[in-house]
Design an enzyme around this catalytic site. Structure first.
Site, short mmCIF file in Angstrom:
data_model
loop_
_atom_site.label_atom_id
_atom_site.label_comp_id
_atom_site.label_asym_id
_atom_site.label_seq_id
_atom_site.Cartn_x
_atom_site.Cartn_y
_atom_site.Cartn_z
N CYS A 1 30.56 -14.36 32.48
CA CYS A 1 30.15 -13.20 33.25
C CYS A 1 30.25 -11.89 32.48
O CYS A 1 29.37 -11.04 32.55
CB CYS A 1 30.93 -13.12 34.55
SG CYS A 1 32.70 -13.00 34.32
N HIS B 1 35.70 -11.85 38.22
CA HIS B 1 34.28 -11.83 37.90
C HIS B 1 33.89 -10.43 37.46
O HIS B 1 34.60 -9.46 37.74
CB HIS B 1 33.48 -12.25 39.14
CG HIS B 1 32.04 -12.54 38.86
ND1 HIS B 1 31.65 -13.43 37.91
CD2 HIS B 1 30.91 -12.07 39.46
CE1 HIS B 1 30.33 -13.49 37.90
NE2 HIS B 1 29.86 -12.67 38.84
N ASP C 1 23.93 -9.43 39.83
CA ASP C 1 24.87 -10.33 39.16
C ASP C 1 24.10 -11.17 38.15
O ASP C 1 23.49 -12.17 38.51
CB ASP C 1 25.55 -11.24 40.18
CG ASP C 1 26.65 -12.07 39.54
OD1 ASP C 1 26.79 -12.02 38.29
OD2 ASP C 1 27.38 -12.76 40.28
#
Lengths: 711, 303
Positions: A463, A507, A523
C-alpha cells in the site's frame, strides 16, 4: 401455619460460626485470643504462653514455632501471588524474592539454616542495595515495587510467630495490589482475586484449630471475602478519581507496535503480521459497509523523495469540522495505548470529542500521548463540503522534492494529463492494473529514485508504494493530493457486535482534491489487489504471508470458496479468541473505562434521584431486618417445602393439618408414577424431622433426591 | 406408611382380632392404652364385647383377670378389700379386693355410687391401696378397663369430668359391621375361641414393652404439635374445657405407644392424630365429643 411455623425453628441446632470459639480474649495477644484453651496437636500456631516474671496480665511472652504444614501452604500461596511480577519487575528483584523464598522453604525442614541475629539487617541492607543499584538509583515504580517484593522475601526470613504470619499475609495482599499498576486486564483481576482468596485461606488455616479441608476452607474464605464485595463495588463507583488516572505509568514508548510518525517503505508492512488490536469501535446501529471502513489517523503532505511527513501548519487545530451530508454514523472508539497522539475516525470526523483536537487536515489528535486506553464518542458523515483550498494547502498538496523527470512527465502525458482529476486518477489505476503491478509484502529494495524505480522497474510493492507513487503522479500532473495513513477494514466480532481493528489492518491510501467535491479518497492498492483489500477489510486476523500472496492474485470469489473448503470459519481457537476479545472489550468498557467523567455522570444521575434511592434503600433495609427477625428456615424444612411447592404446581396442595405421611399417601394415589420419589422424600423428611436422623444430612439427601426428580 | 405393625406385637393383635371381630382400630387403641400404662374407659351399650375384650387382653398377655360388676350398692371395700380381724393371729389382716388383679374389668362403672367410683379411680391413679394406715401396692402391670352405659339410661351416676380425666382413653366398640356380625353369627370369634388360644406374651414382656414405649423418641417439632393442639383446645373457645397438662402428657404417652405399635422408633404427628380422639374427646366435654376432637385436628397445622 402461623404460630407453629415459628416455634419449629426454635429447636434448630445453631451451627457455630467458624470463628465463634475465638471470640473474646480481649487484652490478650492475638495468639491467646485465637486459642483460648490449651492447644491440641496440630494447632496452627504451636506454642504456649508463659507468664512474664512480673506476673501482670497482658505481659505474656510467647514461645512459638509455626506448624510446617501450614507454613508450606502459606509459602506456596505467596509464590503464586508474586508470580505475575516476573513479567513486570527487573529480573534481579524477582530473583531476590525467589532466593529468600527458597531459603525459607528449606528452613522448614532445617531451621538451623535460617539466618538470625546480625545476619537479618545485613541481608536487608544488601537486598535494598541490589535493588537500587540495578535500577541505577532511579526511584520509580519498578524500583519501589522491587523493594517491596524483596522486602516480602526478607520478611519470610523471620517468619516465626503468629504476628509474622499476619504481617506476611498483609504484605502479600499489598503485593497483589501492586500488580494492578502494571496490568489491569481481566486475567490479572481474576489472578488477583484468586491470590487474595488463597492468602485469606492461608490466614484461616493458621487460625483454625484443626487442619481444614478444602471444602470447609473455601466456605470460610467465602464468608470472609464475600462481605468485601459490596464495599468494593461502592468504592469502585464512588471513590474520587483524579484527572488522568491514579498513576502515570512509565511505559517504554516503543513497547508496542503501531503506526509511525513518518511514512516510509516498511512502516506499514511490518504491522501486516501483527494480531494486536489497534482499536475497537462500537457503532450505534449497523457498522458501515466494508468498503467504507477507512480509519484516518495521519495525513502526510511533504515528500522528500523517500519519506512522507506531516505538515506542521496543517497540524494546527481547526475550529470545527467541515459541514457534512449523506448518511451519519455514530460510534465510540476504544483505542489501545500506542504512545502517540493520533486518534482514529471513520473518514473525516463530523464532530470533535472533548478529548481531542481536530487538525486542519481533518485528523484527530489527543493532547497527550496515549499511554492508557482511551475511549471517545464520534460522528462521521458520508460526504463533506470542504472549504476551498488555501494557497498554503495547495502548495503543500503539490509539493515535490524535485521537478518530475522526463519519464514521469511522459507517463503523465500518456495517461491523459491532469485536467480532469478523476479521469486521470482512473487511468492511473487502470495503468497499475494493466501493467503487471503486483502486491507483495516483500518487494525488493528500491533504487535511488524510489518512485521511479517502483513505477518502471520493480512494479511490486504494497500500500505504501502504491499510495506514494499514486500521489506522486497526481502531483506531477498538477492535481493536489496527499497520503492518508491509518487502518482499513475491521472485523465485526460476532460475540460483542463491535468492530475490531488490528494492527494488521494498517493501511495507506490517497486523497486527491477535486474541484467541487473536495478531498476524494482513492485507494490505489485496491486497483492492484482487490481480493486482498476486500479480505483485509473484513478479516478477523492477520493473513499469513502465503495467504496474502495468494489473495493478491486470485479473484475474491475464488478466495472465499477456498476459505470455506479449508473450514477456516469454524475452527475453535478462532472462536475462543473472538469470545475472549469480546470479554476483554466489555471489561475495558465497563470496568477500566469507568473514569472521572463516567463517575460524574453517575453522581449526577444519583443526584437527581437520591430521595427515591434513599427510600428504597431504607425499605430494603427494613425488609432485611424483618426477615432477620423471623427465623431463617432450616434447610430440611426448606427442602421439604420445595417438594410441597413442586407438587403444589401440579395441583396437589398439602393441607396445613395434614401430616406429611398422610399427604404422601394421598400424593402417591394421585401421582402413582412418582410414588417412589414421594415416598423417598417423605421418609427422609420424617426420619430427620420427627426422628433421630441428622437434619443436615437429611436436608442434603432430600435436596439431592429433589434434584434427581424433575416432574 | 403408618399401618405397619411392630412384629413383636403382631401375634397379640392377630389373636385379639380373632376374638373380637371387625374391631381392629378399637383393639389397637386398647392395646395402645395398655402399653401406655393408661386405663381404658369403654362407653357402650351392653353386649358388644366389652367383657370379652378385657378377658382376651388378660388371657393373651398371661395376666390375672377379675371382673367387677358395679351396682348401686357396691361399697369401696368390695373393690379394694378390707382389713379383717384375724382371731388366730390377733391382728387385722388385709384381705385384698378384686382390684388386686392385673387386669380389672369394672363393668358399668356409672351404676355405682360416686363414693365407690372415686375409691376405684384413686387406687388406679396411685397404683396402691391404703387401708387402715397400711399401703398395699397394686400388681404390675395394672390395667383397668371400665365400661359405662350411655348417659340416658336410668339409675346411673355419670363420672364427673375430674374422674374421666383419670382414664387415658375412652372408646366405644359399637355394633359390628355386617360382615363381622355375619362371622359372629356363624360361630366365629367370641369367648369360645378365646378359651382355645394360648397366651402370646407374659406380664414381664408387657412391662418390657411399656419401658420401650417410654423411651421412644419425641422430637421438638412433635412437641410443638402437641402444644399447638393443647393451646388450640384452650384458646379456640369451642370446647367446654381445654385439655389439661395431664391430658397433654397422656396424649404424648398414647402417641408413643401408637408409634411403638406401628414399629417405629420415633413419634410422628400421625400417631398423635390416631390417638387424639380416644384421648381427648372425653376431656373436651360438650355433646358432640368425637366431632370436637376431629375439629381440633383439622384446626391445628402440623409442623
Amino acid at each position: 401455619m402461623t404460630e407453629t411455623a415459628g416455634s419449629r425453628q426454635a429447636h434448630e441446632p445453631v451451627s457455630p460460626s467458624p470463628f465463634g470459639r475465638e471470640a473474646g480474649g480481649e487484652g490478650k495477644t492475638p495468639l491467646a485470643s485465637s486459642t483460648p484453651t490449651p492447644l491440641p496437636e496440630g494447632e496452627g500456631l504451636r506454642g504456649r504462653t508463659k507468664s512474664a516474671p512480673d506476673g501482670k496480665n497482658g505481659g505474656h511472652a510467647i514461645v512459638l514455632s509455626l506448624d510446617p504444614r501450614r507454613l508450606r501452604f502459606l509459602l506456596a500461596v505467596l509464590l503464586l501471588a508474586v508470580l505475575p511480577h516476573l513479567w513486570h519487575l527487573h529480573w534481579s528483584h524477582t530473583a531476590l524474592f525467589l532466593g529468600f523464598w527458597a531459603w525459607r522453604r528449606l528452613g522448614i525442614a532445617r531451621p538451623r539454616l535460617l539466618p538470625r541475629g546480625v545476619w537479618l539487617p545485613l541481608l536487608t541492607l544488601s537486598a535494598a542495595g541490589v535493588v537500587i543499584v540495578t535500577r541505577h538509583g532511579a526511584i520509580d515504580l519498578t524500583t519501589s515495587t522491587g523493594l517491596f517484593v524483596a522486602g516480602l522475601g526478607l520478611k519470610l526470613m523471620e517468619l516465626k510467630s503468629g504476628r509474622d504470619v499476619y504481617f506476611t499475609v498483609l504484605l502479600g495482599w499489598f503485593v497483589i495490589l501492586t500488580q494492578f499498576l502494571y496490568d489491569q486486564s481481566l486475567g490479572m483481576a481474576a489472578w488477583a482475586l484468586a491470590g487474595v482468596s488463597l492468602l485469606t485461606a492461608a490466614l484461616v488455616r493458621f487460625d483454625a484449630a484443626g487442619w481444614l479441608g478444602w471444602r470447609r476452607l473455601a466456605r470460610h474464605v467465602a464468608i470472609l471475602v464475600a462481605p468485601a464485595v459490596p464495599v468494593m463495588v461502592l468504592l469502585f463507583l464512588f471513590f474520587p478519581r483524579p484527572q488522568g488516572g491514579f498513576i502515570h505509568l512509565p511505559f517504554g514508548a516503543s513497547a508496542r507496535t503501531g503506526l509511525s510518525e513518518v511514512m516510509e517503505p516498511g512502516a506499514v508492512s511490518r504491522l501486516a503480521a501483527s494480531a494486536e488490536v489497534a482499536f475497537r469501535v462500537d457503532f450505534d446501529g449497523a457498522p458501515p459497509p466494508p468498503a467504507q471502513r477507512y480509519w484516518r489517523a495521519q495525513v502526510f503532505w511533504r515528500f522528500d523523495g523517500r519519506r512522507w511527513l506531516a505538515h506542521p501548519a496543517m497540524r494546527r487545530p481547526a475550529p470545527r469540522p467541515p459541514p457534512g451530508g449523506g448518511r451519519e454514523w455514530r460510534y465510540q472508539v476504544t483505542v489501545e495505548p500506542h504512545h502517540r497522539r493520533w486518534l482514529f475516525s471513520l473518514g473525516t470526523p463530523a464532530s470533535i470529542p472533548p478529548e481531542a483536537v481536530l487538525t486542519r487536515d481533518g485528523v484527530l489528535l489527543s493532547p497527550d500521548p496515549l499511554d492508557e486506553r482511551i475511549r471517545y464518542a464520534l460522528r462521521s458523515r458520508e460526504r463533506y463540503r470542504f472549504s476551498p483550498l488555501t494557497s498554503l494547502e495547495r502548495r503543500a498538496a503539490l509539493q515535490l522534492p524535485a521537478p518530475p523527470s522526463g519519464r514521469i512527465q511522459a507517463l503523465v502525458a500518456t495517461l491523459g494529463g491532469g485536467d480532469d482529476p478523476e479521469a486521470f486518477a482512473a487511468s492511473v489505476l487502470a495503468w497499475f492494473r494493466d501493467r503487471g503491478f503486483r502486491y507483495t509484502l516483500n518487494p525488493g529494495a528500491l533504487g535511488g529514485h524510489p518512485v521511479e524505480s517502483f513505477l518502471f522497474e520493480t512494479r511490486a510493492g504494497f500500500c505504501e508504494h502504491y499510495a506514494s507513487a499514486f500521489v506522486y503522479l497526481m502531483r506531477a500532473a498538477g492535481i493536489p493530493a496527499r497520503i492518508v495513513g491509518g487502518y482499513m477494514g475491521g472485523f465485526v466480532n460476532p460475540r460483542g457486535g463491535f468492530l475490531e481493528v488490528y494492527q494488521a489492518n494498517a493501511h495507506a491510501w490517497a486523497e486527491i482534491w477535486v474541484e467541487g467535491k473536495g478531498w476524494v479518497r482513492v485507494d490505489p492498492t485496491r486497483a492492484v489487489a482487490p481480493a486482498y483489500v476486500e479480505q483485509v477489510q473484513s478479516l478477523d486476523e492477520p493473513l499469513t504471508e502465503s495467504a496474502a500472496e495468494r489473495l493478491t492474485r486470485s479473484h475474491p470469489e475464488a478466495v472465499r470458496k477456498e476459505e470455506k473448503k479449508a473450514g477456516i470459519q469454524n475452527d475453535w481457537p478462532r472462536r475462543v479468541r473472538i469470545l475472549l476479545s469480546a470479554i476483554d472489550h466489555r471489561w475495558h468498557l465497563w470496568v477500566l473505562g469507568y473514569d472521572r467523567r463516567a463517575q460524574a455522570r453517575l453522581l449526577g444521575w444519583l443526584g437527581e434521584r437520591w430521595p427515591g434511592l434513599v427510600l428504597s434503600l431504607a425499605g430494603l433495609l427494613a425488609w432485611r431486618l424483618r426477615r432477620r427477625a423471623s427465623p431463617s428456615p432450616d434447610p430440611l424444612t426448606a427442602a421439604y417445602d420445595r417438594f410441597l411447592r413442586r407438587l403444589g404446581r401440579k395441583g396437589l396442595v398439602k393441607a396445613g393439618a395434614e401430616t406429611p405421611a398422610a399427604f404422601a399417601r394421598r400424593a402417591a394415589r394421585t401421582f402413582p408414577q412418582w410414588a417412589e420419589q414421594i415416598d423417598t422424600v417423605t421418609r427422609l423428611f420424617l426420619q430427620a424431622h420427627y426422628g433421630r436422623g441428622d437434619r443436615r444430612r437429611a436436608a442434603r439427601a432430600l435436596q439431592a433426591a429433589l434434584r434427581r426428580w424433575r416432574p | 406408611m403408618s399401618v405397619d405393625t411392630n412384629p413383636e406385637l403382631r401375634p397379640l393383635l392377630a389373636a385379639l382380632e380373632e376374638v373380637i371381630l371387625g374391631k381392629e382400630r378399637q383393639i389397637r387403641l386398647a392395646v395402645c392404652c395398655l402399653l401406655a400404662r393408661g386405663h381404658l374407659l369403654i362407653e357402650d351399650i351392653p353386649g358388644v364385647g366389652k367383657t370379652t375384650l378385657s378377658q382376651a387382653l388378660a388371657q393373651l398377655l398371661g395376666l390375672s383377670h377379675q371382673r367387677v360388676q358395679f351396682t348401686s350398692d357396691l361399697l369401696p371395700a368390695d373393690i379394694l378389700g378390707a382389713a379383717i380381724y384375724d382371731e388366730q393371729e390377733r391382728a387385722f389382716r388385709f384381705h385384698p379386693g378384686p382390684i388386686f388383679h392385673q387386669v380389672v374389668l369394672a363393668d358399668e362403672i356409672n351404676r355405682a355410687s360416686p363414693k365407690t367410683q372415686s375409691a376405684l379411680l384413686e387406687a388406679m391413679e396411685e397404683g396402691r391401696v391404703s387401708i387402715e394406715g397400711e399401703t398395699h401396692p397394686l400388681p404390675e402391670p395394672f390395667f383397668v378397663i371400665a365400661t359405662q352405659n350411655p348417659f340416658h339410661q336410668h339409675g346411673t351416676f355419670p363420672l364427673p369430668e375430674s374422674q374421666l380425666d383419670r382414664f387415658l382413653m375412652r372408646i366405644s366398640l359399637g355394633y359390628p359391621d355386617p360382615r363381622a356380625e355375619r362371622r359372629l353369627l356363624a360361630g366365629e370369634g367370641g369367648g369360645d375361641v378365646l378359651r382355645g388360644l394360648p397366651p402370646c406374651a407374659s406380664g414381664g414382656k408387657l412391662s418390657h414393652w411399656q419401658e420401650e414405649v417410654t423411651a421412644l423418641h419425641v422430637s421438638p417439632p412433635l412437641l410443638d404439635y402437641v402444644q399447638a393442639l393443647l393451646r388450640h383446645s384452650r384458646e379456640a373457645g369451642e370446647y367446654q374445657s381445654g385439655l389439661s397438662p395431664r391430658a397433654g402428657l397422656g396424649l404424648l404417652r398414647a402417641a408413643r405407644a401408637w408409634a411403638f405399635l406401628a414399629g417405629r422408633d420415633s413419634v410422628w404427628p400421625d400417631d398423635v392424630r390416631a390417638v387424639l380422639e380416644a384421648v381427648a374427646a372425653h376431656r373436651l366435654g360438650g355433646v358432640a365429643l368425637e366431632s370436637g376432637a376431629r375439629r381440633l385436628l383439622e384446626a391445628v397445622a402440623v409442623p
